[in-house]
Motif scaffolding. Structure first.
Motif, PDB file in Angstrom:
ATOM      1  N   ALA A  21       0.850  -1.194   0.000  1.00  0.00           N
ATOM      2  CA  ALA A  21       0.000   0.000   0.000  1.00  0.00           C
ATOM      3  C   ALA A  21       0.884   1.242   0.000  1.00  0.00           C
ATOM      4  N   PRO A  22       1.320   1.726  -1.172  1.00  0.00           N
ATOM      5  CA  PRO A  22       2.252   2.863  -1.215  1.00  0.00           C
ATOM      6  C   PRO A  22       1.732   4.115  -0.524  1.00  0.00           C
ATOM      7  N   ALA A  23       0.468   4.443  -0.714  1.00  0.00           N
ATOM      8  CA  ALA A  23      -0.083   5.675  -0.156  1.00  0.00           C
ATOM      9  C   ALA A  23      -0.278   5.600   1.346  1.00  0.00           C
ATOM     10  N   THR A  24      -0.257   4.406   1.895  1.00  0.00           N
ATOM     11  CA  THR A  24      -0.476   4.211   3.328  1.00  0.00           C
ATOM     12  C   THR A  24       0.846   3.870   3.990  1.00  0.00           C
ATOM     13  N   GLY A  25       1.712   4.858   4.069  1.00  0.00           N
ATOM     14  CA  GLY A  25       2.984   4.688   4.764  1.00  0.00           C
ATOM     15  C   GLY A  25       3.977   3.784   4.081  1.00  0.00           C
ATOM     16  N   GLY A  26       3.781   3.492   2.793  1.00  0.00           N
ATOM     17  CA  GLY A  26       4.675   2.553   2.127  1.00  0.00           C
ATOM     18  C   GLY A  26       4.633   1.186   2.772  1.00  0.00           C
ATOM     19  N   ALA A  27       3.465   0.812   3.283  1.00  0.00           N
ATOM     20  CA  ALA A  27       3.317  -0.381   4.116  1.00  0.00           C
ATOM     21  C   ALA A  27       3.035  -1.638   3.300  1.00  0.00           C
ATOM     22  N   ILE A  28       3.286  -2.781   3.927  1.00  0.00           N
ATOM     23  CA  ILE A  28       2.808  -4.064   3.407  1.00  0.00           C
ATOM     24  C   ILE A  28       1.365  -4.229   3.848  1.00  0.00           C
ATOM     25  N   HIS A  29       0.478  -4.434   2.901  1.00  0.00           N
ATOM     26  CA  HIS A  29      -0.935  -4.662   3.219  1.00  0.00           C
ATOM     27  C   HIS A  29      -1.136  -6.092   3.715  1.00  0.00           C
ATOM     28  N   ASP A  30      -0.560  -7.059   3.026  1.00  0.00           N
ATOM     29  CA  ASP A  30      -0.634  -8.452   3.472  1.00  0.00           C
ATOM     30  C   ASP A  30       0.398  -9.282   2.732  1.00  0.00           C
ATOM     31  N   LEU A  31       0.790 -10.385   3.359  1.00  0.00           N
ATOM     32  CA  LEU A  31       1.671 -11.397   2.770  1.00  0.00           C
ATOM     33  C   LEU A  31       1.016 -12.736   3.034  1.00  0.00           C
ATOM     34  N   THR A  32       0.704 -13.473   1.950  1.00  0.00           N
ATOM     35  CA  THR A  32      -0.133 -14.660   2.065  1.00  0.00           C
ATOM     36  C   THR A  32       0.512 -15.855   1.377  1.00  0.00           C
ATOM     37  N   PHE A  33       0.379 -17.020   1.997  1.00  0.00           N
ATOM     38  CA  PHE A  33       0.756 -18.287   1.384  1.00  0.00           C
ATOM     39  C   PHE A  33      -0.505 -18.908   0.788  1.00  0.00           C
ATOM     40  N   VAL A  34      -0.459 -19.208  -0.501  1.00  0.00           N
ATOM     41  CA  VAL A  34      -1.620 -19.755  -1.205  1.00  0.00           C
ATOM     42  C   VAL A  34      -1.281 -21.171  -1.653  1.00  0.00           C
ATOM     43  N   GLY A  35      -2.035 -22.155  -1.172  1.00  0.00           N
ATOM     44  CA  GLY A  35      -1.751 -23.536  -1.566  1.00  0.00           C
ATOM     45  C   GLY A  35      -2.855 -24.474  -1.161  1.00  0.00           C
ATOM     46  N   ASP A  36      -3.104 -25.478  -1.991  1.00  0.00           N
ATOM     47  CA  ASP A  36      -4.122 -26.502  -1.717  1.00  0.00           C
ATOM     48  C   ASP A  36      -5.490 -25.886  -1.427  1.00  0.00           C
ATOM     49  N   GLY A  37      -5.793 -24.834  -2.160  1.00  0.00           N
ATOM     50  CA  GLY A  37      -7.099 -24.214  -2.011  1.00  0.00           C
ATOM     51  C   GLY A  37      -7.257 -23.341  -0.787  1.00  0.00           C
ATOM     52  N   SER A  38      -6.197 -23.143  -0.017  1.00  0.00           N
ATOM     53  CA  SER A  38      -6.286 -22.336   1.198  1.00  0.00           C
ATOM     54  C   SER A  38      -5.379 -21.116   1.091  1.00  0.00           C
ATOM     55  N   ARG A  39      -5.685 -20.103   1.890  1.00  0.00           N
ATOM     56  CA  ARG A  39      -4.874 -18.897   1.977  1.00  0.00           C
ATOM     57  C   ARG A  39      -4.468 -18.706   3.435  1.00  0.00           C
ATOM     58  N   ILE A  40      -3.171 -18.727   3.692  1.00  0.00           N
ATOM     59  CA  ILE A  40      -2.657 -18.628   5.061  1.00  0.00           C
ATOM     60  C   ILE A  40      -1.892 -17.315   5.199  1.00  0.00           C
ATOM     61  N   PRO A  41      -2.368 -16.410   6.053  1.00  0.00           N
ATOM     62  CA  PRO A  41      -1.632 -15.152   6.237  1.00  0.00           C
ATOM     63  C   PRO A  41      -0.324 -15.393   6.994  1.00  0.00           C
ATOM     64  N   LEU A  42       0.796 -14.958   6.405  1.00  0.00           N
ATOM     65  CA  LEU A  42       2.083 -15.051   7.086  1.00  0.00           C
ATOM     66  C   LEU A  42       2.347 -13.810   7.930  1.00  0.00           C
ATOM     67  N   LEU A  43       1.761 -12.693   7.552  1.00  0.00           N
ATOM     68  CA  LEU A  43       1.690 -11.491   8.370  1.00  0.00           C
ATOM     69  C   LEU A  43       0.220 -11.231   8.671  1.00  0.00           C
ATOM     70  N   ARG A  44      -0.043 -10.420   9.669  1.00  0.00           N
ATOM     71  CA  ARG A  44      -1.428 -10.140  10.044  1.00  0.00           C
ATOM     72  C   ARG A  44      -2.259  -9.723   8.832  1.00  0.00           C
ATOM     73  N   ALA A  45      -3.428 -10.296   8.699  1.00  0.00           N
ATOM     74  CA  ALA A  45      -4.332  -9.944   7.600  1.00  0.00           C
ATOM     75  C   ALA A  45      -5.188  -8.759   8.025  1.00  0.00           C
ATOM     76  N   PRO A  46      -5.099  -7.610   7.319  1.00  0.00           N
ATOM     77  CA  PRO A  46      -5.941  -6.459   7.671  1.00  0.00           C
ATOM     78  C   PRO A  46      -7.416  -6.781   7.472  1.00  0.00           C
ATOM     79  N   ARG A  47      -8.249  -6.096   8.239  1.00  0.00           N
ATOM     80  CA  ARG A  47      -9.685  -6.250   8.045  1.00  0.00           C
ATOM     81  C   ARG A  47     -10.086  -5.653   6.693  1.00  0.00           C
ATOM     82  N   GLU A  48     -11.204  -6.068   6.182  1.00  0.00           N
ATOM     83  CA  GLU A  48     -11.686  -5.575   4.893  1.00  0.00           C
ATOM     84  C   GLU A  48     -11.864  -4.057   4.937  1.00  0.00           C
ATOM     85  N   GLY A  49     -11.305  -3.377   3.954  1.00  0.00           N
ATOM     86  CA  GLY A  49     -11.448  -1.932   3.876  1.00  0.00           C
ATOM     87  C   GLY A  49     -10.497  -1.141   4.748  1.00  0.00           C
TER      88      GLY A  49
END
Length: 299
Positions: A21-49
């Motif tokens: 998210a460049p406009a929001t402090g140059g921050a990472i919005h999320d980092l996710t592992f995607v595999g076997d039909g699942s999504r696992i957040p490796l960093l905290r997953a922000p709430r929607e919006g």
């Protein structure tokens, strides 16, 4: 060169997906592992919006980390006064970069470079910062570089502020020599051996009631949880200090690689070297690289 708006940049490599998210402090919005039909957040997953930097998964700390006691310090005869920048905290925190909008200098499928420019103001030195994100199949490498654009020397310190999800089964294993005890304002009052409550050798990390800095960090921390695709190895060669925030409420913790101790700017300059602060001459730069890898693949 693209101007950051409210867009998210997406990088993908193998099973990893990173959104920035460049406009929001140059921050990472999320980092996710995607595999076997699942999504696992490796960093905290922000709430929607979520659109505030404190809701993001990680953000940069520049040109100082953690707090300045009383919002004032003196450097070579100049008194610097900075107002608090976070609600309910009497001390200014983490510099200016995390509260600014960053410009996207370039991006591709696996890399992105962001830039932030600060003109002299309350922080009376002009500086420029770049972040380079490199996503690979085994992990993320993030380089943060700050350059003094001013005509006089500038004190500087760097860090990253990654939030991790946690449960009662989440553990941390890292080496630190000392811990900084704190007062009710999360300001250091003394340095003690990192034993007992402060031992991070191999322990549960969720809900620990810690918001402390540590000295003599070994530069690497292994984080693990049965729900993750494997242990996560957090590393930084430049960071000699480590900050751990683990609220009693649980759910998240923060493991920060940082170049200097909390409130180091309030100490005499002759102590700054031991406390990790650097003085940048005009045109000089310093950098911190953070690596987050799966399954113990190290930098």
């Amino acid at each position: 060169m693209l101007q950051a708006d409210h867009m998210l940049l997406t990088l993908e490599a193998g099973s990893l997906a990173l959104r920035i998210a460049p406009a929001t402090g140059g921050a990472i919005h999320d980092l996710t592992f995607v595999g076997d039909g699942s999504r696992i957040p490796l960093l905290r997953a922000p709430r929607e919006g979520a659109d505030h930097v404190l809701d993001m998964a990680s953000f940069p700390l520049v040109p100082f980390v953690n707090r300045i006691r009383g919002g004032r310090f003196t450097f070579r005869g100049r008194e610097v006064v900075i107002r608090p920048n976070m609600a309910n905290d009497i001390s200014p925190l983490h510099g200016q970069g995390w509260l600014g909008s960053w410009t996207v200098e370039r991006s591709s499928a696996r890399e992105a470079e962001l830039r932030f420019v600060h003109e002299a103001g309350e922080w009376p030195w002009a500086y420029e910062v770049r972040q380079l994100f490199s996503l690979e199949e085994e992990g993320l490498t993030l380089r943060l570089e700050c350059r003094n654009r001013d005509v006089t020397p500038m004190p500087c310190g760097l860090g990253q502020h990654p939030y991790f999800p946690c449960t009662g089964e989440t553990r941390i294993r890292t080496s630190v020599r000392t811990a900084f005890e704190i007062d009710e304002h999360v300001l250091p009052v003394g340095e003690v051996p990192a034993v007992g409550r402060y031992d991070l050798g191999d322990r549960a990390v969720c809900g620990q009631g810690l918001d402390h800095g540590f000295g003599g960090w070994g530069g690497e921390a292994v984080l693990s949880d049965p729900a993750w695709p494997g242990p996560l190895r957090l590393s930084s060669e430049e960071a000699r200090f480590f900050q751990l925030y683990s609220p009693e409420s649980g759910g998240i913790f923060v493991a920060e690689p940082v170049t200097h101790a909390n409130a180091a700017l309030n100490e005499p300059e002759e102590r700054w070297g031991d406390l990790g602060l650097k003085v940048l001459e005009p045109g000089e730069a310093m950098a911190l690289t953070m690596r987050l890898a799966i399954d113990g693949t190290a930098a």
